[in-house]
Design an enzyme around this catalytic site. Structure first.
Site, PDB file in Angstrom:
ATOM      1  N   GLU A   1     -11.070 -40.388 -42.229  1.00 26.28           N
ATOM      2  CA  GLU A   1     -12.131 -39.669 -41.492  1.00 26.28           C
ATOM      3  C   GLU A   1     -13.428 -39.677 -42.286  1.00 26.28           C
ATOM      4  O   GLU A   1     -14.517 -39.687 -41.716  1.00 26.28           O
ATOM      5  CB  GLU A   1     -11.647 -38.242 -41.168  1.00 26.28           C
ATOM      6  CG  GLU A   1     -10.615 -38.265 -40.058  1.00 26.28           C
ATOM      7  CD  GLU A   1      -9.558 -37.175 -40.130  1.00 26.28           C
ATOM      8  OE1 GLU A   1      -9.784 -36.146 -40.780  1.00 26.28           O
ATOM      9  OE2 GLU A   1      -8.482 -37.388 -39.515  1.00 26.28           O
TER      10      GLU A   1
ATOM     11  N   LYS B   1      -8.156 -29.992 -42.760  1.00 28.73           N
ATOM     12  CA  LYS B   1      -9.362 -30.605 -42.159  1.00 28.73           C
ATOM     13  C   LYS B   1     -10.370 -29.502 -41.793  1.00 28.73           C
ATOM     14  O   LYS B   1     -10.448 -28.504 -42.507  1.00 28.73           O
ATOM     15  CB  LYS B   1      -8.961 -31.479 -40.974  1.00 28.73           C
ATOM     16  CG  LYS B   1      -7.888 -32.519 -41.379  1.00 28.73           C
ATOM     17  CD  LYS B   1      -7.660 -33.589 -40.366  1.00 28.73           C
ATOM     18  CE  LYS B   1      -6.595 -34.566 -40.872  1.00 28.73           C
ATOM     19  NZ  LYS B   1      -6.344 -35.674 -39.978  1.00 28.73           N
TER      20      LYS B   1
ATOM     21  N   GLY C   1      -5.313 -36.445 -33.495  1.00 35.81           N
ATOM     22  CA  GLY C   1      -6.507 -35.609 -33.399  1.00 35.81           C
ATOM     23  C   GLY C   1      -7.800 -36.365 -33.185  1.00 35.81           C
ATOM     24  O   GLY C   1      -8.883 -35.791 -33.270  1.00 35.81           O
TER      25      GLY C   1
ATOM     26  N   GLU D   1      -2.038 -43.777 -45.286  1.00 38.46           N
ATOM     27  CA  GLU D   1      -2.315 -43.125 -44.006  1.00 38.46           C
ATOM     28  C   GLU D   1      -2.889 -44.161 -43.042  1.00 38.46           C
ATOM     29  O   GLU D   1      -4.117 -44.345 -42.983  1.00 38.46           O
ATOM     30  CB  GLU D   1      -3.350 -42.003 -44.191  1.00 38.46           C
ATOM     31  CG  GLU D   1      -2.841 -40.793 -44.913  1.00 38.46           C
ATOM     32  CD  GLU D   1      -3.482 -39.509 -44.392  1.00 38.46           C
ATOM     33  OE1 GLU D   1      -2.761 -38.533 -44.218  1.00 38.46           O
ATOM     34  OE2 GLU D   1      -4.698 -39.488 -44.136  1.00 38.46           O
TER      35      GLU D   1
END
Ligand code: 13P
Length: 261
Positions: free
Chosen positions: A95, A10, A172, A165
């Site tokens: 994300e 990331k 996080g 996922e």
């Protein structure tokens, strides 16, 4: 089929830190024929890490790219520009979907673009906490999976790696993630395998690697890797800690050996 252990770094590590960390990993791991170790550093570090890595031990992935090959797209990077640096490309990570508003159209274009450019896409799918609460998990998985594959020729489907996922299990994001039970993961991977089977047939379904990601640690890696439909792991936080990541690789090796007997 190989077992894939993929570390998604990331937006962590500077270029220098990435290089030191890769050096450390390369010194600790062996090259295994049946375990594919991949790391996805920041875009900034890809150039130097591609020169530094030993691809027999660790291959590289990009975390993002744009689906056009070249042109007036300020700030973007194409597969053509990444092709000599990486072998894999993460696509559709939650994300990117939820923080950067990537659409289903972006994602299907990216999957097709990665394949066209010779990269293996790692297509991420997974429901949010509220989608799960409202019983929408299967529909969300189906939409994201078939949407992401909708521009892929049938014979290329098994060249795509699918990573389940669930957004609620990814750490996080402020509030502590809920760790997915191996039963939850087994159910979801079975759903994905069955959708692939119904849509593309049993051969393609069985040849498409399925990964799990979300708060994977060395402590729980074995419980996920022991699931019949699980062909590997996509690891965030724990991939940033050398002993954790290398332990997970060793666990994958052990589980693979046990399965082969
Ligand atoms: P964590 O392992 O930090 O929960 O992240 C999972 C993930 O998003 C990997 O792509």
């Amino acid at each position: 089929m190989k077992t894939y252990i993929v570390g998604n770094w990331k937006m962590n590590f500077t270029v220098g830190e990435s290089s030191l960390y890769l050096h450390k990993l390369l010194g600790k791991i062996h090259s295994y024929r049946d375990i594919e170790v991949v790391v996805a550093p920041s875009l900034m570090a890809l150039q130097s890490l591609s020169l530094q890595t030993d691809r027999r031990k660790i291959k590289l992935a990009c975390q993002n790219f744009y689906y056009k090959d070249f042109g007036a797209y300020t700030g973007e990077v194409s597969v053509a520009q990444l092709r000599s640096l990486v072998d894999y490309a993460i696509v559709g990570h939650s994300e990117r979907r939820y923080i950067f508003n990537e659409t289903d159209k972006d994602i299907k274009m990216k999957v097709a673009s990665a394949l066209r450019g010779g990269l293996t896409p790692i297509l991420c799918v997974g429901e949010t906490e509220s989608e799960r609460t409202f019983g929408e998990t299967v529909d969300v998985i189906r939409d994201q999976l078939l949407g992401g594959l909708s521009d892929v020729a049938k014979e290329d489907v098994s060249k795509v790696i699918v990573a389940y996922e669930p957004v609620w299990a990814i750490s996080g994001h402020g509030k502590p993630a809920r760790v997915a039970s191996p039963l939850d993961v087994a159910d979801a991977l079975k759903i994905i395998r069955n959708i692939l089977k119904e849509t593309f047939g049993p051969k393609i379904a069985s040849e498409t690697p399925l990964l799990f990601g979300g708060s994977v640690r060395s402590l729980n890696a074995e419980s996920y890797l022991s699931i019949g439909d699980c062909n590997g792991l996509l690891i965030g936080g724990a991939s940033l800690i050398a002993p954790e990541f290398t332990d997970i690789i060793e666990i994958a090796k052990r589980v693979k050996n046990d399965r082969n007997y």
